[in-house]
Design an enzyme around this catalytic site. Structure first.
Site, short mmCIF file in Angstrom:
data_model
loop_
_atom_site.label_atom_id
_atom_site.label_comp_id
_atom_site.label_asym_id
_atom_site.label_seq_id
_atom_site.Cartn_x
_atom_site.Cartn_y
_atom_site.Cartn_z
CB CYS A 31 -26.25 -19.05 25.82
SG CYS A 31 -24.46 -19.03 25.88
CB CYS A 34 -24.76 -21.18 28.27
SG CYS A 34 -24.40 -19.41 28.26
#
Length: 103
Positions: A31, A34
């Protein structure tokens, strides 16, 4: 204080039974947002000793992600006294996190 790794094995002790508020970052290695959120959380963890910052990999801890209904990441949840007291979805600056989560 450094951010800690949260797993199913330590979730109850480190999050639910913590005497301090715990900000849990539900994230994954694949991600992009993230990975961008990680250094912001690391900086927050270094600056604040009144909260605990934890990182929970949703790919490794799918049951916890399911239990807390994490369907998008990064998902940040603030736990106080074993209960979710605030949530923030997506990438946030440190100031945005402090405001959104009431830190």
């Amino acid at each position: 204080m450094k951010a800690i790794t949260i797993t199913a094995d330590n979730f109850e002790e480190m999050v639910l039974k913590s005497d301090k508020p715990v900000l849990v970052d539900f994230w994954a290695t694949w991600c992009g947002p993230c990975r961008m959120q990680a250094p912001i959380l690391d900086a927050l963890a270094e600056e604040r000793d009144d909260i605990v910052i934890g990182k929970l990999n949703v790919d490794e801890e799918q049951l916890l992600a399911f239990k807390y209904q994490v369907s998008s990441i990064p998902m940040l949840m603030l736990f106080k006294n074993g209960e979710v007291s605030a949530k923030a979805l997506g990438l946030h600056s440190k100031d945005q996190l402090v405001e959104a989560l009431g830190l």
